[in-house]
Scaffold this motif. Structure first.
Motif, PDB file in Angstrom:
ATOM      1  N   ASN A  31       0.870   1.966  14.101  1.00 58.24           N
ATOM      2  CA  ASN A  31       0.143   2.961  14.889  1.00 58.24           C
ATOM      3  C   ASN A  31      -1.347   2.612  14.882  1.00 58.24           C
ATOM      4  N   PRO A  32      -1.994   2.502  16.035  1.00 61.45           N
ATOM      5  CA  PRO A  32      -3.423   2.149  16.053  1.00 61.45           C
ATOM      6  C   PRO A  32      -4.313   3.166  15.359  1.00 61.45           C
ATOM      7  N   ARG A  33      -3.827   4.391  15.124  1.00 61.03           N
ATOM      8  CA  ARG A  33      -4.608   5.394  14.421  1.00 61.03           C
ATOM      9  C   ARG A  33      -4.524   5.249  12.903  1.00 61.03           C
ATOM     10  N   LEU A  34      -3.645   4.365  12.434  1.00 65.37           N
ATOM     11  CA  LEU A  34      -3.452   4.214  11.000  1.00 65.37           C
ATOM     12  C   LEU A  34      -4.567   3.370  10.399  1.00 65.37           C
ATOM     13  N   PRO A  35      -5.273   3.858   9.364  1.00 61.01           N
ATOM     14  CA  PRO A  35      -6.345   3.062   8.750  1.00 61.01           C
ATOM     15  C   PRO A  35      -5.811   1.747   8.167  1.00 61.01           C
ATOM     16  N   LEU A  36      -6.658   0.723   8.174  1.00 60.32           N
ATOM     17  CA  LEU A  36      -6.253  -0.586   7.665  1.00 60.32           C
ATOM     18  C   LEU A  36      -5.820  -0.506   6.210  1.00 60.32           C
ATOM     19  N   ARG A  37      -6.515   0.293   5.415  1.00 57.41           N
ATOM     20  CA  ARG A  37      -6.166   0.391   3.987  1.00 57.41           C
ATOM     21  C   ARG A  37      -4.755   0.942   3.801  1.00 57.41           C
ATOM     22  N   ILE A  38      -4.308   1.828   4.682  1.00 58.80           N
ATOM     23  CA  ILE A  38      -2.961   2.372   4.584  1.00 58.80           C
ATOM     24  C   ILE A  38      -1.936   1.324   5.004  1.00 58.80           C
ATOM     25  N   ARG A  39      -2.266   0.532   6.011  1.00 59.96           N
ATOM     26  CA  ARG A  39      -1.368  -0.551   6.416  1.00 59.96           C
ATOM     27  C   ARG A  39      -1.169  -1.552   5.277  1.00 59.96           C
ATOM     28  N   ILE A  40      -2.275  -1.874   4.606  1.00 57.29           N
ATOM     29  CA  ILE A  40      -2.190  -2.804   3.478  1.00 57.29           C
ATOM     30  C   ILE A  40      -1.370  -2.200   2.351  1.00 57.29           C
ATOM     31  N   ALA A  41      -1.600  -0.927   2.065  1.00 59.63           N
ATOM     32  CA  ALA A  41      -0.853  -0.252   0.988  1.00 59.63           C
ATOM     33  C   ALA A  41       0.632  -0.192   1.316  1.00 59.63           C
ATOM     34  N   ALA A  42       0.974   0.091   2.580  1.00 59.68           N
ATOM     35  CA  ALA A  42       2.382   0.134   2.978  1.00 59.68           C
ATOM     36  C   ALA A  42       3.026  -1.237   2.821  1.00 59.68           C
ATOM     37  N   TRP A  43       2.325  -2.277   3.273  1.00 58.40           N
ATOM     38  CA  TRP A  43       2.837  -3.646   3.148  1.00 58.40           C
ATOM     39  C   TRP A  43       3.059  -4.012   1.682  1.00 58.40           C
ATOM     40  N   ALA A  44       2.108  -3.671   0.826  1.00 54.68           N
ATOM     41  CA  ALA A  44       2.239  -3.969  -0.605  1.00 54.68           C
ATOM     42  C   ALA A  44       3.374  -3.176  -1.235  1.00 54.68           C
ATOM     43  N   THR A  45       3.551  -1.929  -0.817  1.00 57.17           N
ATOM     44  CA  THR A  45       4.639  -1.093  -1.346  1.00 57.17           C
ATOM     45  C   THR A  45       5.994  -1.738  -1.063  1.00 57.17           C
ATOM     46  N   VAL A  46       6.152  -2.292   0.117  1.00 56.49           N
ATOM     47  CA  VAL A  46       7.434  -2.876   0.522  1.00 56.49           C
ATOM     48  C   VAL A  46       7.648  -4.258  -0.081  1.00 56.49           C
ATOM     49  N   HIS A  47       6.631  -5.102  -0.051  1.00 60.77           N
ATOM     50  CA  HIS A  47       6.816  -6.515  -0.407  1.00 60.77           C
ATOM     51  C   HIS A  47       6.483  -6.839  -1.867  1.00 60.77           C
ATOM     52  N   PHE A  48       5.607  -6.096  -2.484  1.00 54.08           N
ATOM     53  CA  PHE A  48       5.227  -6.373  -3.876  1.00 54.08           C
ATOM     54  C   PHE A  48       5.186  -5.076  -4.682  1.00 54.08           C
ATOM     55  N   PRO A  49       6.329  -4.389  -4.816  1.00 55.38           N
ATOM     56  CA  PRO A  49       6.337  -3.065  -5.447  1.00 55.38           C
ATOM     57  C   PRO A  49       5.853  -3.068  -6.892  1.00 55.38           C
ATOM     58  N   ASP A  50       6.218  -4.069  -7.683  1.00 56.33           N
ATOM     59  CA  ASP A  50       5.791  -4.097  -9.086  1.00 56.33           C
ATOM     60  C   ASP A  50       4.281  -4.306  -9.202  1.00 56.33           C
ATOM     61  N   LEU A  51       3.765  -5.242  -8.414  1.00 59.36           N
ATOM     62  CA  LEU A  51       2.323  -5.488  -8.430  1.00 59.36           C
ATOM     63  C   LEU A  51       1.572  -4.263  -7.911  1.00 59.36           C
ATOM     64  N   TRP A  52       2.098  -3.650  -6.872  1.00 57.94           N
ATOM     65  CA  TRP A  52       1.425  -2.493  -6.294  1.00 57.94           C
ATOM     66  C   TRP A  52       1.394  -1.320  -7.274  1.00 57.94           C
ATOM     67  N   ARG A  53       2.449  -1.170  -8.066  1.00 56.99           N
ATOM     68  CA  ARG A  53       2.437  -0.109  -9.072  1.00 56.99           C
ATOM     69  C   ARG A  53       1.335  -0.355 -10.101  1.00 56.99           C
ATOM     70  N   LYS A  54       1.140  -1.604 -10.490  1.00 62.46           N
ATOM     71  CA  LYS A  54       0.060  -1.920 -11.437  1.00 62.46           C
ATOM     72  C   LYS A  54      -1.299  -1.607 -10.820  1.00 62.46           C
ATOM     73  N   VAL A  55      -1.453  -1.899  -9.542  1.00 63.02           N
ATOM     74  CA  VAL A  55      -2.716  -1.590  -8.857  1.00 63.02           C
ATOM     75  C   VAL A  55      -2.943  -0.085  -8.844  1.00 63.02           C
ATOM     76  N   CYS A  56      -1.910   0.672  -8.500  1.00 60.85           N
ATOM     77  CA  CYS A  56      -2.042   2.136  -8.456  1.00 60.85           C
ATOM     78  C   CYS A  56      -2.401   2.696  -9.829  1.00 60.85           C
ATOM     79  N   ARG A  57      -1.746   2.214 -10.850  1.00 60.94           N
ATOM     80  CA  ARG A  57      -2.021   2.721 -12.202  1.00 60.94           C
ATOM     81  C   ARG A  57      -3.398   2.316 -12.690  1.00 60.94           C
ATOM     82  N   SER A  58      -3.879   1.182 -12.199  1.00 66.12           N
ATOM     83  CA  SER A  58      -5.201   0.711 -12.615  1.00 66.12           C
ATOM     84  C   SER A  58      -6.326   1.461 -11.901  1.00 66.12           C
TER      85      SER A  58
END
Length: 336
Positions: free
Chosen positions: A303-330
């Motif tokens: 969606n063109p209204r979706l901020p870039l940071r959310i697109r990156i977070a969604a991509w990381a959630t799907v493709h690198f869930p373990d790494l993304w969890r470490k980022v969130c916790r950090s």
């Protein structure tokens, strides 16, 4: 409501203050309301089953100032407390409604500025910015004389995406023609204010916006905004986003779709920051299914209204869930 308080009728504005065990900050809150430059108001304090001195503190204000009214009810939640306050305000004949949380503060010109903005613009809702504080309140600037009118559907877009407008009920003034107890007591304990505002904004012909910090939002460890969210909170926030998406007009659908997908990503990050996310297993699985299926959807993840940071977070959630969890916790320390 006491017999003495019923003598004060037909206030221009009813200010509703729900409180549950809020004695620590309540005197500051009520002092700020009493100090308003706009004088034609009733302050209805709804004690929601407090076990501390909240109701007694309110009684002291009621004894000194007939504009203050104390209602008592069994603990039923903030939405039910606000609804009870609105019913009381309707009985008093109030023409406008405002809200204040018991640990926050009004700018001295809050009611005056929003009332004048609403009246001069002919709008049924007026709104201003808020600021956050921990100790002393930030320096207060006078309200600007210029009002911006958010016309439909821009006012709904602002509700969903503009943090200056925000989801809260407390930085706004509402006409009694719009406000009902039912729209407030919507059965939700989380995002109940967003859900109420969505329905109120949908029935309004725009919003008068003032660019000044008229509401002071206190940050402290016991506030609702800093508590860890239980699983039912995740469910209700997602249900609110679904409701908004399903009740969006074609003119605002793209904005509502972006809001919905952003909410999925946000709620997922809320769970991932937890020390032990196992209690949220059902919620996280549902969220991940939604995020994954929407990743390449032009209405959601692209969606063109979706901020870039959310697109990156969604991509990381799907493709690198373990790494993304470490980022969130950090990076995300709050609400653990």
């Amino acid at each position: 409501m006491s017999q003495a308080s019923t003598e004060f009728t037909n206030p221009c504005i009813a200010v509703i203050v729900p409180v549950h065990n809020g004695e620590r900050f309540l005197p500051d809150c009520l002092d700020a309301i009493a100090a308003q430059t706009f004088r034609d108001f009733a302050c209805i304090l709804v004690d929601d089953g407090s076990t501390d001195r909240s109701a007694a503190l309110g009684d002291g204000y009621e004894a000194r100032d007939p504009r203050f009214v104390v209602l008592r009810q069994r603990q039923s939640g903030v939405a039910a407390a606000r609804a009870a306050g609105v019913r009381a305000g309707q009985n008093l004949g109030a023409r406008w409604f405002a809200f204040c949380d018991a640990d926050d503060l009004y700018h001295p010109g809050f009611l005056q500025a929003l009332y004048e903005a609403a009246r001069s613009s002919g709008q049924q809702i007026a709104c201003c910015r808020y600021d956050c504080f921990t100790g002393g309140i930030p320096a207060e600037a006078p309200a600007p004389g210029e009002t911006t009118i958010l016309q439909p559907p821009a006012h709904l877009d602002a509700l969903l995406h503009d943090h200056n407008v925000d989801y809260g009920l407390w930085n706004k003034l509402y006409s009694a023609e719009l406000m009902t107890p039912e729209v407030l007591d919507n059965g939700f304990s989380y995002n109940e204010d967003l859900l109420a505002n969505w329905d109120l904004f949908r029935h309004a012909q725009g919003v008068a916006y003032l660019d000044f910090a008229g509401y002071h939002y206190r940050q402290h460890s016991d506030s609702a905004s800093h508590r860890a969210l239980p699983p039912e909170s995740i469910d209700q926030q997602r249900q609110t986003a679904v409701y908004i998406r399903e009740h969006a007009s074609p003119e605002i659908q793209q904005s509502a779709n972006a809001f919905y997908y952003e909410k999925l990503v946000y709620l997922s990050s809320m769970i991932l920051r937890r020390d032990d996310p196992t209690a949220y297993r059902v919620q996280i699985n549902e969220l991940w299914v939604g995020i994954r299926s929407g990743l390449k959807d032009p209405n959601l993840g692209r969606n063109p209204r979706l901020p870039l940071r959310i697109r990156i977070a969604a991509w990381a959630t799907v493709h690198f869930p373990d790494l993304w969890r470490k980022v969130c916790r950090s990076l995300l320390k709050d609400r653990r």
